[in-house]
Structures are given as C-alpha cells and as structure tokens.
Design a protein around this motif. Structure first.
Motif, PDB file in Angstrom:
ATOM      1  N   GLY A  18       4.565   9.857  -6.930  1.00 39.35           N
ATOM      2  CA  GLY A  18       5.903   9.730  -7.973  1.00 39.35           C
ATOM      3  C   GLY A  18       7.371  10.035  -7.294  1.00 39.35           C
ATOM      4  N   LEU A  19       7.081   9.826  -6.028  1.00 39.62           N
ATOM      5  CA  LEU A  19       8.371   9.979  -4.893  1.00 39.62           C
ATOM      6  C   LEU A  19       9.744   8.520  -5.366  1.00 39.62           C
ATOM      7  CD1 LEU A  19       6.405  10.933  -2.046  1.00 39.62           C
ATOM      8  CD2 LEU A  19       7.587  12.579  -3.819  1.00 39.62           C
ATOM      9  N   VAL A  20       8.821   7.384  -5.542  1.00 38.59           N
ATOM     10  CA  VAL A  20       9.330   6.036  -5.520  1.00 38.59           C
ATOM     11  C   VAL A  20       9.234   5.946  -7.187  1.00 38.59           C
ATOM     12  CG1 VAL A  20       9.795   4.170  -5.450  1.00 38.59           C
ATOM     13  CG2 VAL A  20       9.551   5.765  -3.514  1.00 38.59           C
ATOM     14  N   ALA A  21      10.011   4.951  -7.881  1.00 46.05           N
ATOM     15  CA  ALA A  21       9.654   4.997  -9.493  1.00 46.05           C
ATOM     16  C   ALA A  21       9.648   3.664  -9.038  1.00 46.05           C
ATOM     17  CB  ALA A  21      10.928   5.186  -9.903  1.00 46.05           C
ATOM     18  N   ARG A  22       8.712   2.011  -9.261  1.00 47.94           N
ATOM     19  CA  ARG A  22       9.013   1.144  -9.372  1.00 47.94           C
ATOM     20  C   ARG A  22       8.973   0.455 -11.179  1.00 47.94           C
ATOM     21  NH1 ARG A  22       4.554  -3.000 -10.855  1.00 47.94           N
ATOM     22  NH2 ARG A  22       4.108  -4.851  -9.455  1.00 47.94           N
ATOM     23  N   SER A  23      10.036  -1.303 -11.041  1.00 49.19           N
ATOM     24  CA  SER A  23      10.615  -1.004 -12.236  1.00 49.19           C
ATOM     25  C   SER A  23      10.470  -2.855 -12.517  1.00 49.19           C
ATOM     26  CB  SER A  23      11.648  -0.617 -12.503  1.00 49.19           C
ATOM     27  OG  SER A  23      12.654  -1.053 -11.584  1.00 49.19           O
ATOM     28  N   GLU A  33       4.368  23.440  -2.139  1.00 50.17           N
ATOM     29  CA  GLU A  33       3.944  24.493  -2.265  1.00 50.17           C
ATOM     30  C   GLU A  33       4.794  24.459  -4.028  1.00 50.17           C
ATOM     31  OE1 GLU A  33       4.019  27.963  -0.546  1.00 50.17           O
ATOM     32  OE2 GLU A  33       2.098  28.363  -0.193  1.00 50.17           O
ATOM     33  N   THR A  34       6.012  24.073  -3.230  1.00 54.72           N
ATOM     34  CA  THR A  34       7.391  23.594  -4.769  1.00 54.72           C
ATOM     35  C   THR A  34       6.910  22.797  -5.386  1.00 54.72           C
ATOM     36  OG1 THR A  34       8.440  24.760  -3.266  1.00 54.72           O
ATOM     37  CG2 THR A  34       9.123  23.924  -5.373  1.00 54.72           C
ATOM     38  N   HIS A  35       6.657  21.777  -5.015  1.00 57.10           N
ATOM     39  CA  HIS A  35       6.469  20.570  -5.560  1.00 57.10           C
ATOM     40  C   HIS A  35       5.159  19.764  -6.105  1.00 57.10           C
ATOM     41  CE1 HIS A  35      11.015  20.812  -5.697  1.00 57.10           C
ATOM     42  NE2 HIS A  35      11.027  20.928  -3.811  1.00 57.10           N
ATOM     43  N   ILE A  36       4.350  20.476  -5.377  1.00 54.95           N
ATOM     44  CA  ILE A  36       2.877  20.290  -5.323  1.00 54.95           C
ATOM     45  C   ILE A  36       2.302  19.648  -6.586  1.00 54.95           C
ATOM     46  CG2 ILE A  36       1.624  22.401  -5.654  1.00 54.95           C
ATOM     47  CD1 ILE A  36       0.284  19.093  -3.330  1.00 54.95           C
ATOM     48  N   GLU A  37       2.602  20.527  -7.798  1.00 53.08           N
ATOM     49  CA  GLU A  37       2.333  20.491  -9.705  1.00 53.08           C
ATOM     50  C   GLU A  37       3.089  18.448  -9.621  1.00 53.08           C
ATOM     51  OE1 GLU A  37       1.243  22.425 -11.216  1.00 53.08           O
ATOM     52  OE2 GLU A  37       0.423  23.817  -9.747  1.00 53.08           O
ATOM     53  N   ASP A  38       4.590  19.058  -9.240  1.00 52.50           N
ATOM     54  CA  ASP A  38       4.661  17.770  -9.477  1.00 52.50           C
ATOM     55  C   ASP A  38       4.505  16.449  -9.082  1.00 52.50           C
ATOM     56  OD1 ASP A  38       7.356  19.196 -11.189  1.00 52.50           O
ATOM     57  OD2 ASP A  38       7.975  18.928  -8.998  1.00 52.50           O
ATOM     58  N   VAL A  39       3.261  16.012  -7.470  1.00 52.91           N
ATOM     59  CA  VAL A  39       2.879  15.012  -7.318  1.00 52.91           C
ATOM     60  C   VAL A  39       1.568  15.570  -8.546  1.00 52.91           C
ATOM     61  CG1 VAL A  39       1.939  14.554  -5.659  1.00 52.91           C
ATOM     62  CG2 VAL A  39       4.298  15.881  -4.902  1.00 52.91           C
ATOM     63  N   ALA A  40       0.583  16.508  -8.619  1.00 52.21           N
ATOM     64  CA  ALA A  40      -0.293  16.192  -9.021  1.00 52.21           C
ATOM     65  C   ALA A  40       0.321  15.966 -10.950  1.00 52.21           C
ATOM     66  CB  ALA A  40      -1.063  18.007  -9.133  1.00 52.21           C
ATOM     67  N   THR A  41       0.857  16.043 -10.900  1.00 52.60           N
ATOM     68  CA  THR A  41       1.201  15.494 -12.553  1.00 52.60           C
ATOM     69  C   THR A  41       1.260  13.907 -12.654  1.00 52.60           C
ATOM     70  OG1 THR A  41       2.125  18.077 -13.028  1.00 52.60           O
ATOM     71  CG2 THR A  41       2.534  15.730 -14.522  1.00 52.60           C
ATOM     72  N   ALA A  42       2.642  13.164 -11.726  1.00 48.23           N
ATOM     73  CA  ALA A  42       2.911  12.146 -11.310  1.00 48.23           C
ATOM     74  C   ALA A  42       1.466  11.110 -10.988  1.00 48.23           C
ATOM     75  CB  ALA A  42       3.207  12.155 -10.428  1.00 48.23           C
ATOM     76  N   ARG A  43       0.367  11.840 -10.246  1.00 52.34           N
ATOM     77  CA  ARG A  43      -0.937  10.743  -9.772  1.00 52.34           C
ATOM     78  C   ARG A  43      -1.410  10.823 -11.407  1.00 52.34           C
ATOM     79  NH1 ARG A  43      -2.530  13.840  -4.808  1.00 52.34           N
ATOM     80  NH2 ARG A  43      -1.219  12.611  -2.895  1.00 52.34           N
ATOM     81  N   GLU A  44      -1.748  12.438 -11.623  1.00 48.09           N
ATOM     82  CA  GLU A  44      -2.445  11.807 -13.118  1.00 48.09           C
ATOM     83  C   GLU A  44      -2.156  10.922 -13.877  1.00 48.09           C
ATOM     84  OE1 GLU A  44      -3.076  15.730 -15.296  1.00 48.09           O
ATOM     85  OE2 GLU A  44      -3.716  16.309 -13.445  1.00 48.09           O
ATOM     86  N   GLN A  68       0.527  -0.891   0.110  1.00 48.97           N
ATOM     87  CA  GLN A  68       0.424  -0.067  -0.171  1.00 48.97           C
ATOM     88  C   GLN A  68       0.636   1.257   0.152  1.00 48.97           C
ATOM     89  OE1 GLN A  68      -2.965   1.658   3.228  1.00 48.97           O
ATOM     90  NE2 GLN A  68      -4.031  -0.122   2.179  1.00 48.97           N
ATOM     91  N   THR A  69       1.592   1.089   0.319  1.00 47.79           N
ATOM     92  CA  THR A  69       2.401   2.219   1.334  1.00 47.79           C
ATOM     93  C   THR A  69       3.677   2.367  -0.322  1.00 47.79           C
ATOM     94  OG1 THR A  69       3.110   1.860   3.285  1.00 47.79           O
ATOM     95  CG2 THR A  69       4.903   3.293   2.651  1.00 47.79           C
ATOM     96  N   LEU A  70       3.254   1.379  -0.894  1.00 47.17           N
ATOM     97  CA  LEU A  70       4.515   1.907  -2.029  1.00 47.17           C
ATOM     98  C   LEU A  70       3.239   2.408  -2.957  1.00 47.17           C
ATOM     99  CD1 LEU A  70       6.453  -1.782  -2.249  1.00 47.17           C
ATOM    100  CD2 LEU A  70       7.890   0.941  -1.963  1.00 47.17           C
ATOM    101  N   ARG A  71       3.229   1.821  -3.417  1.00 47.98           N
ATOM    102  CA  ARG A  71       1.807   2.311  -4.332  1.00 47.98           C
ATOM    103  C   ARG A  71       1.444   3.782  -4.390  1.00 47.98           C
ATOM    104  NH1 ARG A  71       2.564  -1.712  -5.941  1.00 47.98           N
ATOM    105  NH2 ARG A  71       2.226  -3.558  -6.701  1.00 47.98           N
ATOM    106  N   LYS A  72       1.514   4.264  -3.379  1.00 54.04           N
ATOM    107  CA  LYS A  72       0.886   5.316  -2.643  1.00 54.04           C
ATOM    108  C   LYS A  72       2.490   5.845  -3.063  1.00 54.04           C
ATOM    109  CE  LYS A  72      -0.082   6.007   1.146  1.00 54.04           C
ATOM    110  NZ  LYS A  72      -0.363   6.355   3.015  1.00 54.04           N
TER     111      LYS A  72
END
Lengths: 131, 131
Positions: free
Chosen positions: A78-83, B115-126, A69-73
DNA sequence: CAGTATCCGTCATGATACTG
DNA sequence: CAGTATCATGACGGATACTG
C-alpha cells in the motif's frame, strides 16, 4: 522425555526468535526500507507519478525483474498505487500513496543521520582496519 | 569503437549505480540497521554494558558466529566499544559508544512509524492478496 | 510498452567442531 | 569464557529469452 538436549533448546529458542522477528513491525519495515531498489524507487516517485519506463530510466541499474518485483511489493504494502490505462500500447502509472508519502520523513531522518555521522564511521573504520 | 551495445550500456549503468549505492551513506546505514542481529544487539546494549555471554543470553537466537560477526562489525563502525579484561578466564565487555547511542533515536523513529502504520500495511496486503 | 518465465552463480546464514 | 575455523544449503540477484 522431560528434558531437552542443549541443541534442542537452542533450536526452540531460535524458532521463537525468528518467529518473533518475522512478526515485529519494526523489523518488517527495516527489511522493506533497506532493500536497495525500494529506496531508489521510493525516491524516484517522491517527485511525482511516473510510468514504468520512467522509473526504469531513473533507476537505471535495475533489471526488469527487480524493478517489477519491487513495484509489486510496494503496491502490495500500500505504499505505491498502480494504475493501468488500457490503450495500445498499455500505459501504467505509479505514484506514492499517502502511506508511501508518510514514509519519506523517515527516509529523510535516516539520510540525515547518515550524512551527519558518516565521517565518524569512516574514521572509526580506518582506525580499526590498520591495527 | 564509438558505440556501445545495449548490453554494454546496461552494464556500465549497472556498475555506476552499484558504485554510487555502495558509497551512499544513507544506504550504508540502512544496510547496517536492517541487519537482523544488529538491531537486536543494539537494543540489548541500549540498557547498559554487557559481557559477551550476557548479549548471547538476551539475543538468544544468534549463533556464536553471527553474534561475533555482528559485534565486530559494530565495533569497526565505532558504534560499540569492546574492552577486554585479561583475567582467567578472560572477560570482555561491550557497550554503546556515543555514536552508537546517537543511533537509538533513529531506531525509535523507525519503530514508531512501523507501529503507527503497520495496520495500514496489513490491510493493504489483505486487499491485494485476495484479488 | 510493460511485463512474465526460467536458469544459474554467489553469497550470506547457520550448524558443528575445535581452542587459548 | 569468548571466541575461531570449516562446511553445507538455500535464498537472492542478475542475465536472458519470450509475450499480450
């Protein structure tokens, strides 16, 4: 009806607040950072890439469910890359992204404050408790 | 018995981990900082002392219970000072202690990263979600 | 090996009512 | 004004069993 009951007003305020909070970047980040397993997984990966089993060995207290769950989140954010390497059996590697690494200084800042002031907090608690 | 079952070992590891975590200063701080109401109360008091009713006006979404609970926690940890003026009706003032104020830069650091990185996170989520 | 699916207990949250 | 007391509920973590 022109007026709202006190309860109605409170409800509306509550909804507003919760909505604002949910959208607040700072609070989203805090929610992520404060997650027990997020913290541990992030520091486990700080030293370099690891396989699923490697992480689970380092973060020994995590159940499979929580770990996945944590890894998926973290992957979603975009904090962790899964390959995945499609061998038999499969091999899955996890590593911090640039974004994930940019979070480490923040983690360190928190850790530093905590280590610097934990004594004060402990003292304050003792004083408060036996009173 | 010399050996432990797999489950027994996991239990022991789990206990160890949880115990370590509970004692870990960094995680204690994170648990505090990430509390929804703690964040709001702390920033409410950042601008100066406030009475109970003042805080509850600013942190409009909080129930009395949560507000009091949060204030007690902060007081116990020495982050907030509570002073009672025994008039009728009573008056209670809350203000940040030096320790509490020393926490504000940390809060700002977190806010800045977010605030600096929220955009990146949002993009990653999409990217992750529609896949 | 690296997961997914499911069930269940607990624990915090918040609504409501009452008080010095 | 500034709380305390009580209760319902719902999200969450953890244990267990199963799979490509």
């Amino acid at each position: 009806m022109a007026t709202l009951s006190a309860a109605g007003r409170r409800d509306a305020e509550s909804r507003d607040y919760n909505a604002n909070l949910a959208e607040c970047p700072g609070h989203q980040l805090l929610a992520t950072l404060s997650d027990k397993w997020v913290t541990l997984v992030l520091s486990a990966l700080a030293d370099g890439p690891l396989r699923y089993s490697g992480i689970s060995r380092i973060v020994a207290g995590a159940s499979q469910k929580m770990l996945t769950q944590t890894l998926r989140k973290l992957e979603r954010d975009g904090l962790v890359a899964r390959s995945v390497t499609p061998s038999v059996p499969v091999r899955v590697d996890y590593e911090l992204t640039a974004l994930g690494e940019s979070l480490l200084p923040v983690q360190r800042a928190i850790k530093t404050w905590a280590e610097t002031h934990i004594e004060d907090v402990a003292t304050a608690r003792e004083a408060y408790d036996q009173r």
